[in-house]
Design a protein around this motif. Structure first.
Motif, short mmCIF file in Angstrom:
data_model
loop_
_atom_site.label_atom_id
_atom_site.label_comp_id
_atom_site.label_asym_id
_atom_site.label_seq_id
_atom_site.Cartn_x
_atom_site.Cartn_y
_atom_site.Cartn_z
N GLY A 1 -6.61 -14.88 140.88
CA GLY A 1 -5.58 -14.21 141.66
C GLY A 1 -4.58 -13.43 140.83
N THR A 2 -4.50 -13.73 139.52
CA THR A 2 -3.59 -12.97 138.66
C THR A 2 -4.22 -11.65 138.25
N SER A 3 -3.38 -10.77 137.76
CA SER A 3 -3.83 -9.43 137.39
C SER A 3 -3.61 -9.18 135.90
N LEU A 4 -4.59 -8.59 135.24
CA LEU A 4 -4.48 -8.21 133.84
C LEU A 4 -4.72 -6.72 133.70
N ILE A 5 -3.98 -6.09 132.80
CA ILE A 5 -4.22 -4.69 132.46
C ILE A 5 -4.37 -4.62 130.95
N LEU A 6 -5.53 -4.16 130.49
CA LEU A 6 -5.80 -4.05 129.06
C LEU A 6 -5.01 -2.88 128.48
N ILE A 7 -4.23 -3.16 127.44
CA ILE A 7 -3.46 -2.13 126.75
C ILE A 7 -4.23 -1.59 125.54
N GLY A 8 -4.91 -2.48 124.84
CA GLY A 8 -5.67 -2.05 123.67
C GLY A 8 -6.33 -3.23 122.99
N ILE A 9 -7.16 -2.94 121.99
CA ILE A 9 -7.86 -3.97 121.23
C ILE A 9 -7.49 -3.80 119.77
N GLU A 10 -7.09 -4.90 119.12
CA GLU A 10 -6.62 -4.85 117.75
C GLU A 10 -7.41 -5.81 116.87
N GLU A 11 -7.38 -5.56 115.57
CA GLU A 11 -7.96 -6.50 114.63
C GLU A 11 -7.14 -7.78 114.65
N GLY A 12 -7.82 -8.93 114.61
CA GLY A 12 -7.14 -10.21 114.65
C GLY A 12 -6.19 -10.40 113.49
N LYS A 13 -5.03 -10.99 113.74
CA LYS A 13 -4.02 -11.25 112.71
C LYS A 13 -4.10 -12.72 112.32
N ARG A 14 -4.46 -13.01 111.07
CA ARG A 14 -4.70 -14.37 110.64
C ARG A 14 -3.88 -14.72 109.40
N ILE A 15 -3.26 -15.88 109.43
CA ILE A 15 -2.49 -16.38 108.30
C ILE A 15 -2.94 -17.82 108.06
N GLY A 16 -3.21 -18.18 106.81
CA GLY A 16 -3.73 -19.51 106.53
C GLY A 16 -2.84 -20.34 105.61
N TYR A 17 -2.72 -21.62 105.93
CA TYR A 17 -2.05 -22.60 105.08
C TYR A 17 -2.97 -23.81 104.97
N GLY A 18 -3.19 -24.31 103.76
CA GLY A 18 -3.98 -25.51 103.60
C GLY A 18 -5.47 -25.27 103.79
N PRO A 19 -6.26 -26.36 103.91
CA PRO A 19 -7.72 -26.24 104.03
C PRO A 19 -8.12 -25.36 105.20
N LYS A 20 -9.12 -24.53 104.98
CA LYS A 20 -9.57 -23.57 105.98
C LYS A 20 -10.17 -24.26 107.19
N GLY A 21 -9.78 -23.79 108.36
CA GLY A 21 -10.44 -24.22 109.58
C GLY A 21 -10.04 -25.57 110.12
N HIS A 22 -8.96 -26.19 109.60
CA HIS A 22 -8.58 -27.51 110.11
C HIS A 22 -8.10 -27.42 111.56
N LEU A 23 -7.10 -26.62 111.80
CA LEU A 23 -6.67 -26.31 113.16
C LEU A 23 -5.90 -25.01 113.13
N ALA A 24 -5.65 -24.46 114.29
CA ALA A 24 -4.94 -23.18 114.35
C ALA A 24 -3.99 -23.17 115.53
N ILE A 25 -2.91 -22.41 115.39
CA ILE A 25 -2.01 -22.15 116.50
C ILE A 25 -1.97 -20.64 116.73
N GLU A 26 -1.64 -20.27 117.94
CA GLU A 26 -1.56 -18.84 118.28
C GLU A 26 -0.16 -18.56 118.82
N THR A 27 0.53 -17.60 118.23
CA THR A 27 1.88 -17.26 118.66
C THR A 27 1.83 -16.23 119.78
N LYS A 28 2.97 -16.03 120.44
CA LYS A 28 3.02 -15.07 121.54
C LYS A 28 2.80 -13.64 121.06
N ASP A 29 2.94 -13.41 119.74
CA ASP A 29 2.69 -12.08 119.17
C ASP A 29 1.25 -11.91 118.70
#
Length: 238
Positions: free
Chosen positions: A191-219
């Motif tokens: 029921g919600t509506s989405l409008i695609l604005i664009g597609i960007e390369e993923g922004k990734r920042i790593g701390y500690g061992p790779k792939g343990h867990l990840a969080i995603e910010t509103k940006d």
């Protein structure tokens, strides 16, 4: 209050404090301070790349976790997870190692056991920038965007097939319980509506061992945390 390590994947979390002063300064520099919100990303989606495949009647994107649960028989008779195929390789869907939700998702996408399938390519980490209900901007990782099913320009499609600036009306959330909870916590539901604005390369920042867990910010930043870092960040659930 809990640590990021203890929090559930898919929940919206609010930063309370960071016990490691160096990590705290680094997070501040990318806009994360007490009161900031983010989402803990489902662990099974962290390192696996999304893939594009062609079925007998469809051309779709599958998230990395999903493609790892689809077993394909190659032309030479050998079996492999779909995620292990090479570009342009063909085979037949032999079995699924996932539960009812995976069967349901594939049916919605026009795929089923016994279908011939062609592995087109692995997809680089990309993010879909969208506006939800004409109010709020979202950044969606491609594997998550592929789990949004709806109608755009009078046709049913995944959000990964939406055209820029065209309204996409969500009709169904695909994938497992965690993926659906993740989307629901972002405010995306039938029921919600989405409008695609664009597609960007993923922004990734790593701390500690790779792939343990990840969080995603509103940006749209994906921040990868090792166990020590994840245990030093205290949050509460929104």
């Amino acid at each position: 209050m809990m640590t990021v390590e203890e929090a559930h994947a898919g929940d919206i979390l609010r930063l309370v404090r960071v016990m490691d002063s160096k990590l705290e300064k680094d997070l501040n520099r990318i806009g994360l301070s007490p009161g900031s919100t983010f989402v803990k990303f489902p662990k099974q989606e962290i390192e696996r790349q999304s893939v594009r495949v062609r079925g007998e009647k469809t051309n779709v994107v599958l998230g990395g976790g999903m493609s790892a649960k689809i077993i394909v028989t190659r032309a030479d008779g050998s079996k492999t997870p779909l995620s292990g195929m090479n570009s342009k390789e063909e085979g037949k869907i032999e079995a699924l190692s996932g539960g009812p939700k995976l069967h349901e998702t594939l049916e919605t996408l026009g795929l089923k056991i016994g279908d011939r399938i062609k592995f087109l390519r692995k997809l680089p980490p990309m993010e879909y920038v969208a506006v939800l209900d004409k109010k709020r901007h979202l950044h969606l990782q491609e594997g998550i965007a592929s789990k949004i099913w709806g109608v755009t320009e009078n046709q049913e499609a995944q959000f990964t097939s939406a055209r820029v600036r065209k309204e996409f009306k969500v009709s169904k959330l695909l994938g497992g319980t965690r993926a659906q909870r993740y989307l629901t916590n972002l405010g995306i539901k039938p029921g919600t509506s989405l409008i695609l604005i664009g597609i960007e390369e993923g922004k990734r920042i790593g701390y500690g061992p790779k792939g343990h867990l990840a969080i995603e910010t509103k940006d749209g930043f994906h921040i990868y945390l090792g166990p020590v870092e994840a245990d030093s960040i205290y949050v509460d659930a929104v």
